[in-house]
Structures are given as C-alpha cells and as structure tokens.
Design a protein around this motif. Structure first.
Motif, PDB file in Angstrom:
ATOM      1  N   PRO A  91      65.863  71.132 -15.608  1.00  0.00           N
ATOM      2  CA  PRO A  91      66.580  71.986 -16.560  1.00  0.00           C
ATOM      3  C   PRO A  91      67.988  72.287 -16.044  1.00  0.00           C
ATOM      4  N   PRO A  92      68.989  72.278 -16.919  1.00  0.00           N
ATOM      5  CA  PRO A  92      70.379  72.440 -16.462  1.00  0.00           C
ATOM      6  C   PRO A  92      70.602  73.684 -15.609  1.00  0.00           C
ATOM      7  N   ARG A  93      69.985  74.802 -15.965  1.00  0.00           N
ATOM      8  CA  ARG A  93      70.174  76.032 -15.193  1.00  0.00           C
ATOM      9  C   ARG A  93      69.646  75.865 -13.766  1.00  0.00           C
ATOM     10  N   ILE A  94      68.503  75.230 -13.607  1.00  0.00           N
ATOM     11  CA  ILE A  94      67.942  75.017 -12.277  1.00  0.00           C
ATOM     12  C   ILE A  94      68.790  74.017 -11.496  1.00  0.00           C
ATOM     13  N   GLU A  95      69.246  72.967 -12.160  1.00  0.00           N
ATOM     14  CA  GLU A  95      70.089  71.975 -11.492  1.00  0.00           C
ATOM     15  C   GLU A  95      71.365  72.621 -10.976  1.00  0.00           C
ATOM     16  N   MET A  96      71.954  73.500 -11.772  1.00  0.00           N
ATOM     17  CA  MET A  96      73.178  74.181 -11.370  1.00  0.00           C
ATOM     18  C   MET A  96      72.956  75.068 -10.143  1.00  0.00           C
ATOM     19  N   MET A  97      71.789  75.693 -10.085  1.00  0.00           N
ATOM     20  CA  MET A  97      71.512  76.625  -8.992  1.00  0.00           C
ATOM     21  C   MET A  97      70.900  75.973  -7.767  1.00  0.00           C
ATOM     22  N   LEU A  98      70.618  74.680  -7.828  1.00  0.00           N
ATOM     23  CA  LEU A  98      69.859  74.040  -6.754  1.00  0.00           C
ATOM     24  C   LEU A  98      70.451  74.278  -5.365  1.00  0.00           C
ATOM     25  N   PRO A  99      71.768  74.117  -5.153  1.00  0.00           N
ATOM     26  CA  PRO A  99      72.292  74.386  -3.799  1.00  0.00           C
ATOM     27  C   PRO A  99      72.019  75.814  -3.330  1.00  0.00           C
ATOM     28  N   LEU A 100      72.076  76.770  -4.255  1.00  0.00           N
ATOM     29  CA  LEU A 100      71.804  78.158  -3.890  1.00  0.00           C
ATOM     30  C   LEU A 100      70.328  78.371  -3.578  1.00  0.00           C
ATOM     31  N   LEU A 101      69.465  77.735  -4.346  1.00  0.00           N
ATOM     32  CA  LEU A 101      68.031  77.851  -4.094  1.00  0.00           C
ATOM     33  C   LEU A 101      67.656  77.220  -2.757  1.00  0.00           C
ATOM     34  N   ILE A 102      68.281  76.107  -2.438  1.00  0.00           N
ATOM     35  CA  ILE A 102      68.040  75.475  -1.137  1.00  0.00           C
ATOM     36  C   ILE A 102      68.428  76.427  -0.018  1.00  0.00           C
ATOM     37  N   ARG A 103      69.563  77.097  -0.177  1.00  0.00           N
ATOM     38  CA  ARG A 103      70.011  78.047   0.858  1.00  0.00           C
ATOM     39  C   ARG A 103      68.998  79.175   1.016  1.00  0.00           C
ATOM     40  N   VAL A 104      68.461  79.677  -0.099  1.00  0.00           N
ATOM     41  CA  VAL A 104      67.452  80.739  -0.031  1.00  0.00           C
ATOM     42  C   VAL A 104      66.242  80.277   0.774  1.00  0.00           C
ATOM     43  N   GLY A 151      72.913  83.168 -10.408  1.00  0.00           N
ATOM     44  CA  GLY A 151      72.770  82.374  -9.194  1.00  0.00           C
ATOM     45  C   GLY A 151      71.521  82.750  -8.427  1.00  0.00           C
ATOM     46  N   ALA A 152      71.615  82.700  -7.110  1.00  0.00           N
ATOM     47  CA  ALA A 152      70.502  83.071  -6.238  1.00  0.00           C
ATOM     48  C   ALA A 152      71.054  83.414  -4.869  1.00  0.00           C
ATOM     49  N   ALA A 153      70.574  84.518  -4.292  1.00  0.00           N
ATOM     50  CA  ALA A 153      71.033  84.936  -2.968  1.00  0.00           C
ATOM     51  C   ALA A 153      69.959  85.805  -2.338  1.00  0.00           C
ATOM     52  N   ALA A 154      69.501  85.412  -1.168  1.00  0.00           N
ATOM     53  CA  ALA A 154      68.447  86.157  -0.486  1.00  0.00           C
ATOM     54  C   ALA A 154      68.978  87.481   0.047  1.00  0.00           C
ATOM     55  N   ASP A 155      68.159  88.506  -0.027  1.00  0.00           N
ATOM     56  CA  ASP A 155      68.467  89.816   0.543  1.00  0.00           C
ATOM     57  C   ASP A 155      67.885  89.840   1.962  1.00  0.00           C
ATOM     58  N   PRO A 156      68.733  89.916   2.998  1.00  0.00           N
ATOM     59  CA  PRO A 156      68.216  89.845   4.377  1.00  0.00           C
ATOM     60  C   PRO A 156      67.144  90.883   4.676  1.00  0.00           C
ATOM     61  N   ALA A 157      67.296  92.100   4.148  1.00  0.00           N
ATOM     62  CA  ALA A 157      66.306  93.138   4.425  1.00  0.00           C
ATOM     63  C   ALA A 157      64.955  92.791   3.806  1.00  0.00           C
ATOM     64  N   VAL A 158      64.972  92.229   2.622  1.00  0.00           N
ATOM     65  CA  VAL A 158      63.719  91.848   1.971  1.00  0.00           C
ATOM     66  C   VAL A 158      63.093  90.655   2.682  1.00  0.00           C
ATOM     67  N   VAL A 159      63.923  89.702   3.087  1.00  0.00           N
ATOM     68  CA  VAL A 159      63.420  88.553   3.845  1.00  0.00           C
ATOM     69  C   VAL A 159      62.736  89.043   5.123  1.00  0.00           C
ATOM     70  N   GLU A 160      63.351  89.990   5.796  1.00  0.00           N
ATOM     71  CA  GLU A 160      62.766  90.540   7.026  1.00  0.00           C
ATOM     72  C   GLU A 160      61.434  91.218   6.738  1.00  0.00           C
ATOM     73  N   ALA A 161      61.350  91.925   5.600  1.00  0.00           N
ATOM     74  CA  ALA A 161      60.103  92.609   5.242  1.00  0.00           C
ATOM     75  C   ALA A 161      58.994  91.610   4.920  1.00  0.00           C
ATOM     76  N   ILE A 162      59.343  90.516   4.238  1.00  0.00           N
ATOM     77  CA  ILE A 162      58.348  89.477   3.951  1.00  0.00           C
ATOM     78  C   ILE A 162      57.809  88.901   5.245  1.00  0.00           C
ATOM     79  N   ALA A 163      58.722  88.587   6.166  1.00  0.00           N
ATOM     80  CA  ALA A 163      58.321  88.001   7.444  1.00  0.00           C
ATOM     81  C   ALA A 163      57.436  88.964   8.231  1.00  0.00           C
TER      82      ALA A 163
END
Length: 394
Positions: free
Chosen positions: A278-291, A245-257
């Motif tokens: 690609p099927p894998r990307i289509e499946m993960m799209l809602p998670l990628l949008i959240r990221v 899947g895909a899930a942002a790490d808040p600490a890393v997001v803060e460091a990028i910012a």
C-alpha cells in the motif's frame, strides 16, 4: 504408531546457529524421541531419507486471519460470504499454510468465533491444517478497527471485562484487543488510540484471571504505552506510527524491554509480480525499519509474523518469506531470523515447551527445504517435505 527416523543433510534445531550435520530425528507417537548426528538406527524404525535438504522446526505464525481471503478487498468479500462459505476459505487457508511448512498458527481475528469450529479438526487429522490457537473476534470499540468481525463493545472497564469473560466462556486460547485503529478499517486511524489504559488494564487483568494471555494490536505510540502499562503479554505491530510517519518513543521502548514484552512484527509478505505494498506503508518503510532497529537494539524479542489474509501480498503461506525480509531490511543474522518464526514465536504464543524446536520431547512438527536457510533464508519457501505431529503431510 511405529518409530519413524527422518534423515537429511543438515538440521536447524530452532535455536543454534550451528547446524547439525547428517541428522536423524527419531519420532514416536507424534513426539521427538531424539536427534542424532550419524550413527546406527533402531532396527524397527521406518526411515524417511529426505536427501539433500535442511530440516527445521515447523514454522509458527503468531498472527493470521484465516477468515480473510487475501484478495484486494478481503473485508468486502467476507461481508458477502455466509458462515459456511467463510469456513471454506478458512479451511483452504489452513491447508495452504500447512503445505508451506507452517505447523502452528494463532488466529487473531475471525468472525463470530468461526475458528473454534476448525480448531479440533487438525488434532484428529494432522493433514487438515496447522495446530490452531484462536482469539475469536477481536475486542474493539463499537465502530473501531475490525468492528465488522463482531467484537465491538461499549466503553469502560466493566464492558471490557464482560467481553473478555464472554470470549473465555466460548473457549478461546488468547484475548486480542484493538488498542488503536488500523489500516483496514475506514473511519479509524492507526496512530489513534481506541481504548484507554484503564480499559486495557481491565482486559489484561480479566484475561489473566481466566488463565488466558492477552495480545494487543497497537500502532501509535500512546496506544503502545498504554498496553505496556496495562500489563499485556504481547504487542502486535508495534510500529509507533504517527499521523504522517513513524518514530519510536525511547521511554516506551525502554518500558517494553523492561517488561520483556515481545513485539509481533507483521512484516512477512509474499512477493506477487505487479503488486506493491500500500502506498502509505511504502512511503513510511524507511521510518518503520528505523523503529524496528531501535526495538531490536533494546533487546525486545521480535516475532516475525504475517497478518495473513489482509491483502494480496499476505496469503496464508506468506510467513516463509519473512526471515529473508528481516535479514535484508534489518540486517539480522539468518539464525536470528529463523528463530523469529520458530522458537521465539512459539515462546511468544505460550508453546515454547512443545513447539518451535527440534529436540527430545517436542512435537514432531518438521519442515524440510531445499538449500540452507542458515546461510540464505530465501531458501525457506522451497519446501521438500512437511511433518505434522509425526505424520508426513507433504
């Protein structure tokens, strides 16, 4: 060259959400002299009245692969091509990008430095293609993501420093590293790191010593975190993919910012009837949008780019479809989406003082489209005219 006056119904200057009505853009020697709303024209100006169109800065695609042909098997097709055949593909992709209004591209992965053979041509002949920034072969591990482009190196900081120096000596404009695996290369995984933080730091330090920026392909959270700690200038993809899947790490997001590092969101694709993601990307799209919603909420600049060439939905003219996708998927305002392919993209590429805006002193790279992309970004692909360095090329 004589002065050229380009007129239209409205103008997006690359920054403001408020259009300039009835604009005239005055151009001389490939640069913008002034932007006026109405008023008289200089007596000696040649006038190009484009009618009921919107003028925008020429688009900036910060992530392309001119060497790939956007076929169902771009890697296999490239393996079958010699250098001269590959250059034919690259030239055709450059012309296609320019015809769609993309006046600047950053090639983040060629084979054997082929893009260096193209880079100077558009300077002498603006119709040959966009302004080209090139990374040469991306630096990767020996059998890592895109190793077949010729950028595979050994492990350890000194091997990475040597690879960066070789690229710099060849005359590249930017250093590209593969911090994680990728979807295009069998035997690698997007969420798995390829280099450690010490190696990435060595690359960033050596690139900066050579006066070059460094951008890093990174999908997985650990690879993204290492890239931030290494002091890179930009992160490509930034999806925070995991094994399933895909899930942002808040600490890393803060460091990028906190570091002010832009993310190259390679979301642009050109719809093709009967062709799906690609099927894998289509499946993960809602998670990628959240990221990406979390990245945007943190104030991280999102640069819309295409990663063109890697498949049928990613031809060289795909970028124009990206802003509408950002509006529809992320809920951003149209002006923000347009900035992501103009002024924000130019700044991320180190060209913010001359590209991505329609303003006095900037290069005269202009795109004219039918309709008003400030209210409907889906109008962006309806090209009426393209100017590169003050020359009309479409």
């Amino acid at each position: 060259m004589d002065m050229l006056a380009v007129r239209a119904d409205r103008l997006f200057d690359g920054v403001s959400a408020n259009p300039v009505e009835k604009p005239t853009v005055l151009i001389e020697n490939g640069r913008i002299l002034a932007v006026r709303s109405g008023g008289d024209l200089p007596a000696d100006a040649e006038v190009a009245d484009l009618g009921a169109v919107t003028l925008l800065p020429g688009l900036v695609d910060s992530h392309v692969h001119l060497v790939f042909d956007a076929s169902p098997d771009p890697v296999g097709r490239l393996a079958e091509a010699d250098d001269e055949q590959a250059l034919v593909t690259m030239r055709a992709n450059a012309r296609l990008a320019l015809a769609s209004g993309i006046t600047t591209v950053r090639d983040l992965g060629d084979r054997g430095y082929l893009s260096l053979r193209l880079r100077d041509k558009p300077t002498a002949d603006p119709a040959a293609g966009p302004l080209l920034l090139t990374a040469g072969p991306p630096i990767t591990t020996g059998t890592g993501h895109c190793w077949f482009l010729g950028g595979g190196v050994g492990s350890g900081p000194e091997a990475i420093r040597a690879a960066v120096r070789e690229h710099a000596d060849r005359g590249v404009d930017v250093i590209k590293l593969m911090a994680t695996g990728g979807e295009l290369t069998p035997g690698t995984a997007s969420h798995v790191s390829q280099f450690g933080v010490a190696e990435l730091r060595a690359a960033a330090d050596e690139a900066h010593r050579c006066g070059l920026p460094v951008t890093v392909h990174a999908h997985g959270g650990p690879g993204i975190a290492d890239a931030v700690a290494a002091g890179v200038d930009m992160i490509e993809h930034g999806t925070f993919m995991t094994a399933d899947g895909a899930a942002a790490d808040p600490a890393v997001v803060e460091a990028i910012a906190a570091a002010g590092i832009p993310i190259g969101a390679t979301v642009a694709l050109k719809p093709v009837p009967g062709v799906a993601r690609p099927p894998r990307i289509e499946m993960m799209l809602p998670l990628l949008i959240r990221v990406f919603l979390e990245l945007r909420a943190a104030g991280i600049p999102l640069v819309c780019s295409s990663d063109s060439g890697i498949g049928p939905l990613k031809p060289a003219d795909a970028l124009a479809y990206g802003p509408a996708m950002m509006v529809n998927l992320l809920g951003v305002a149209p002006a923000e989406a347009l900035r992501s392919v103009t002024s924000v993209a130019a700044r991320a590429c180190g060209l913010g003082d001359r590209k991505g805006r329609i303003a006095s002193g900037y290069d005269a790279d202009l795109l004219a489209v039918v309709g008003d992309p400030l209210t409907d970004p889906a109008a962006l692909p309806t090209v009426a005219a393209v100017f590169r360095a003050g020359h009309r090329v479409r």
